[in-house]
Design an enzyme around this catalytic site. Structure first.
Site, PDB file in Angstrom:
ATOM      1  N   ASP A  24      44.222  36.460 -48.569  1.00  0.00           N
ATOM      2  CA  ASP A  24      45.428  35.889 -47.976  1.00  0.00           C
ATOM      3  C   ASP A  24      45.192  34.590 -47.213  1.00  0.00           C
ATOM      4  O   ASP A  24      45.845  34.323 -46.195  1.00  0.00           O
ATOM      5  CB  ASP A  24      46.100  36.921 -47.068  1.00  0.00           C
ATOM      6  CG  ASP A  24      46.809  37.995 -47.871  1.00  0.00           C
ATOM      7  OD1 ASP A  24      47.436  37.648 -48.889  1.00  0.00           O
ATOM      8  OD2 ASP A  24      46.735  39.173 -47.485  1.00  0.00           O
TER       9      ASP A  24
ATOM     10  N   ASP B  89      51.393  39.504 -54.509  1.00  0.00           N
ATOM     11  CA  ASP B  89      51.460  38.661 -53.318  1.00  0.00           C
ATOM     12  C   ASP B  89      50.604  37.397 -53.451  1.00  0.00           C
ATOM     13  O   ASP B  89      50.913  36.357 -52.864  1.00  0.00           O
ATOM     14  CB  ASP B  89      50.971  39.419 -52.078  1.00  0.00           C
ATOM     15  CG  ASP B  89      51.475  40.837 -51.955  1.00  0.00           C
ATOM     16  OD1 ASP B  89      51.592  41.519 -52.993  1.00  0.00           O
ATOM     17  OD2 ASP B  89      51.710  41.283 -50.818  1.00  0.00           O
TER      18      ASP B  89
END
Length: 392
Positions: free
Chosen positions: A105, A165
């Site tokens: 991320d 994601d």
């Protein structure tokens, strides 16, 4: 009942003046929050409507810094720039010391904090931090399968998978190629989305949250959910990541096939909205359900639609814009907060994680604010009132 454009058009639209007023209210909340959340960060989700201070950990702290930069762009006030630049230093320390970064991320963390800072102010520390983050993300690239491994130690058999994601982490790699002139970053990003699109999108245009890859052959094996209601359902936020992620990669690559992919995942999202246009946390649930909503999913989707509409032919672009304007208006009407005494967040009725029989989650941040919902709501409003230059 499935939504159509005609049924969505019955809902009031968002206009520039209304969006500007909503943005002003949001900036007011952010301004009040600076005293508590400059040297520390907002927790990923609120508790009883209020965020608590945390260190720069987890995958979500960049969203708060991104909100501060959006507030700075909207107002030009020095207090926002000062606060955001203090946080940039925290992100530089985080990536240099490798604090809680054993995951993919880096885009969520560094695009909205440090790439934004570099684009807006030329901050050298921000550029350094973002490039270190891009290098760290690149280390998670697996040649067998050509993807970025989401979680766990790189090459770990039980975590040899991607998640939807990650499409929002790819812009950090595209940016790194632009800044350094090294094509390898963008090539990894392009390979990743190609692999993801081969396995994440189902025949009915819903999406898997996560998909495993065979370590020996590099071929996709099977998809499951991590945060959705069941393995075969469409987790609302995951579908939204697909909408915005495809739009962002199209922005950089201009790959014609991504237009059809975007339309497929977006049409599924729109068709499965409940009557009030605020999605439940999973599309297994529809109008009348007692399950919680996830307002953040709609905010993400609106940003993706408004981005992709720039590149579509006129009639199709207008179709999607009209849907997005009404989705955004529904968020403002039903979920927005402009009263710091009620909540120190911006977008109510989000869901971080909801447990079910088939996912691996426990309830967290259910019917609360979350930092990404706040950020994407701010971004969507900003897109309404100005020709915004993306941090992504």
């Amino acid at each position: 009942m499935a939504q159509t454009l005609e049924s969505i058009l019955n809902y009031p639209s968002m206009d520039v003046d209304t969006a500007n007023e909503a943005l002003d209210r949001s900036v007011g909340v952010i301004r009040e929050n600076l005293a508590e959340f400059t040297d520390r960060f907002q927790s990923s989700n609120s508790f009883g409507g209020f965020y608590v201070p945390t260190e720069n950990v987890e995958w979500t702290t960049g969203f708060w810094t991104g909100e501060i930069w959006l507030a700075y762009e909207h107002t030009g006030e020095a207090c926002f720039r000062k606060a955001a630049e203090i946080q940039v230093e925290s992100f530089l320390e985080r990536i240099e010391k490798k604090i809680d970064v054993n995951h993919h991320d880096m885009g969520f963390l560094f695009s909205l904090s440090c790439v934004a800072a570099y684009k807006l102010t030329g901050n050298a520390h921000a550029k350094k931090a973002a490039l270190l983050a891009a290098d760290h993300l690149a280390e998670r690239y697996r040649e067998k399968g050509q993807f970025l491994q989401a979680w766990g130690n790189v090459g770990e058999a039980k975590e040899y998978r991607l998640i939807i994601d990650c499409l929002l982490n790819l812009p950090l790699l595209y940016w790194a190629s632009e800044v350094t002139g090294q094509a390898r970053y963008a090539q990894m990003a392009e390979n990743h989305i190609r692999t993801a699109m081969k396995c994440i999108l189902r025949p009915d245009d819903s999406t898997y949250h996560t998909h495993f890859i065979d370590m020996e052959t590099g071929e996709p094996t099977y998809g499951v959910t991590h945060q959705g209601n069941r393995n075969g359902s469409a987790w609302a936020r995951g579908q939204a990541w697909g909408i915005y992620g495809i739009a962002l990669s199209y922005r950089y690559l201009k790959e014609p096939s991504y237009i059809d992919l975007f339309c497929r995942v977006t049409d599924y999202f729109i068709r499965h909205l409940p009557d009030d246009l605020v999605p439940y946390w999973d599309f297994d649930f529809d109008t009348g359900s007692t399950e919680p909503r996830d307002s953040s999913a709609s905010a993400i989707a609106v940003c993706g639609i408004l981005e992709m509409a720039k590149y579509l032919e006129k009639e199709r672009a207008e179709y999607y814009r009209q849907a997005a304007y009404r989705m955004l208006r529904a968020l403002m009407d039903r979920c927005s907060n402009g009263d710091i005494k009620k909540s120190n967040g911006l977008l109510l009725h989000g869901t971080y994680a909801r447990d079910s029989k088939e996912n691996t989650c426990t309830n967290r941040g259910v019917d609360e604010c979350n930092t990404w919902g706040d950020y994407f709501y701010m971004e969507a409003l900003t897109r309404m009132v100005t020709d915004w230059k993306l941090y992504w």
